[in-house]
Design an enzyme around this catalytic site. Sequence first.
Site, PDB file in Angstrom:
ATOM      1  N   CYS A   1      21.239 -34.569  33.038  1.00 37.33           N
ATOM      2  CA  CYS A   1      20.122 -34.956  32.166  1.00 37.33           C
ATOM      3  C   CYS A   1      20.535 -34.886  30.695  1.00 37.33           C
ATOM      4  O   CYS A   1      20.885 -33.826  30.180  1.00 37.33           O
ATOM      5  CB  CYS A   1      18.935 -34.032  32.440  1.00 37.33           C
ATOM      6  N   GLY A   2      20.484 -36.028  29.998  1.00 37.99           N
ATOM      7  CA  GLY A   2      20.878 -36.084  28.600  1.00 37.99           C
ATOM      8  C   GLY A   2      20.043 -35.196  27.705  1.00 37.99           C
ATOM      9  O   GLY A   2      20.564 -34.539  26.793  1.00 37.99           O
ATOM     10  N   HIS A   3      18.731 -35.147  27.951  1.00 39.94           N
ATOM     11  CA  HIS A   3      17.851 -34.317  27.134  1.00 39.94           C
ATOM     12  C   HIS A   3      18.115 -32.831  27.381  1.00 39.94           C
ATOM     13  O   HIS A   3      17.981 -32.009  26.471  1.00 39.94           O
ATOM     14  CB  HIS A   3      16.389 -34.651  27.425  1.00 39.94           C
ATOM     15  N   CYS A   4      18.491 -32.507  28.617  1.00 43.35           N
ATOM     16  CA  CYS A   4      18.831 -31.114  28.914  1.00 43.35           C
ATOM     17  C   CYS A   4      20.070 -30.685  28.126  1.00 43.35           C
ATOM     18  O   CYS A   4      20.140 -29.572  27.599  1.00 43.35           O
ATOM     19  CB  CYS A   4      19.091 -30.933  30.404  1.00 43.35           C
TER      20      CYS A   4
END
Length: 506
Positions: A63-66
């Site tokens: 997950c990029g946002h993670c």
Amino acid sequence: MGMESSARSGILVVSFVLLAFLNISPAAAGGEGEKVLTLDRSNFTETVSKHDFIVVEFYAPWCGHCKALAPEYEKAASTLSNHEPPIVLAKVDANEEANRELATEFEIQGFPTIKILRNGGKNIQEYNGPREADGIVDYLKKQVGPASAEIKSQEDANSLIDEKKIFVVGVFPKFSGEEFENFMTLAEKLRSDYDIAHTLDAKFLPRGEPVDKPTLRLLKPFDEQFVDFQDFKVDAMEKFIEEASTPVVTVWDNDQSNHPYVNKFFGSSNAKAMLFVNFSKEQDSFETKYKDVAILYKGKGISFLFGDVDAGQGAFQYFGLQEEQAPLLIIQNAEGQKYLKANIEPSQIASWVKDYVDGLVKPFIRSEPIPEVNNEPVKVVVTDSLQDMVLNSGKNVLLEFYAPWCGHCKKLAPILDEVAISFENDSDVVIAKLDATVNDIPSETFDVQGYPTLYFRSSSGNLLPYDGERTKEDIIEFIRKNRDGHADLVSTESESVNADSVKDEL
């Protein structure tokens, strides 16, 4: 079924439009030696039970946002470890197969999701705070303090009340009695969603008249600025706050202070009307007429958003629209169907919304073009070919609903290729895939709540979800068991693939 992100209309809009395009990136997991605790199925319950207050992030490694705010989450954890008492931040890799039950238990529908667990995990609340280290620290310090702060002076009010945020305050002649107790119950329930306080005198508050009986006052930075309520039943107060804290028209622009209301808008169960214009050129000519329509339909199941084309790029991508169509009004109903009016004029807004309400507007159905060449083992299906290739094909079709960014989908792709090759001599069996991020799915037929989702439709019309293991052998066996027709021409060579090696890849 994959649980990487919800595909229901409202949640998808939040996940793809808000998180990706408002740059709202929840906190993330970090590496070894950090202050953030690593939890999994083996130690989760034991660890949580030892804490009166613990914050848990459910994340996925892909997950990029993670990944984006990993340093912020770790920095906050380091700071909060020195708080008295220490505030513990933890993480769970919800993408890990062994932790799927935890993800299901906590109703994780997208990554990352952060939960506040109190009283050994008995009470669970959503984390709705900032996503940078200092903001995380300040928010969580408030969460471990009293649910409602006392305002004893105008100075207290000035220090507690942020003029750009919703603020809930109870005004009482004394801090006792049923009304006050119910208010404190409500404060505990909503403490992660709102800033809350209580006072003996309304004169300390920046807005509103004095009151002579218990009053719940909602201060807000929009519309009528404040509103009073005097029914102190907990459910009634909660409903009042939910409704009164939603702007008549939510503004979506580059002002960060508006983003919580945009989040709230997309999280609503109402139908969603969204008008996108170029704010630098057209805001004034559209805003008043649009707000008049929103006031007309207030409380009638439609929420209204007024967005700048520049800020709303994510919405255009999500709905498959072009900037040239702006000024653009689109309505998405509670079932996920979309209706749109491109190049709308201010004078057309009221009549078009009335036509929608009266059932006179045809739905807009998003579809990729039907591919001219479709000769790969796994066939490409789009919305416009769904009837011909799947529902009315007269064949036995295994259909995958996927997202290009989905990690589980990428792992499944070569397995589906092998399954398709296994049935290449059987013209009655088709293995197919549909990109659910750019094609609308008939929700009355398919229940797609995560990626990948697999459905099998037999040639006689029997439609079944596939819930088995994602191995070549299990999928082939499922097709054999549920297919119609006389031929069963799966190659024997394909069946010799070692099942354990395939499972290892998953």
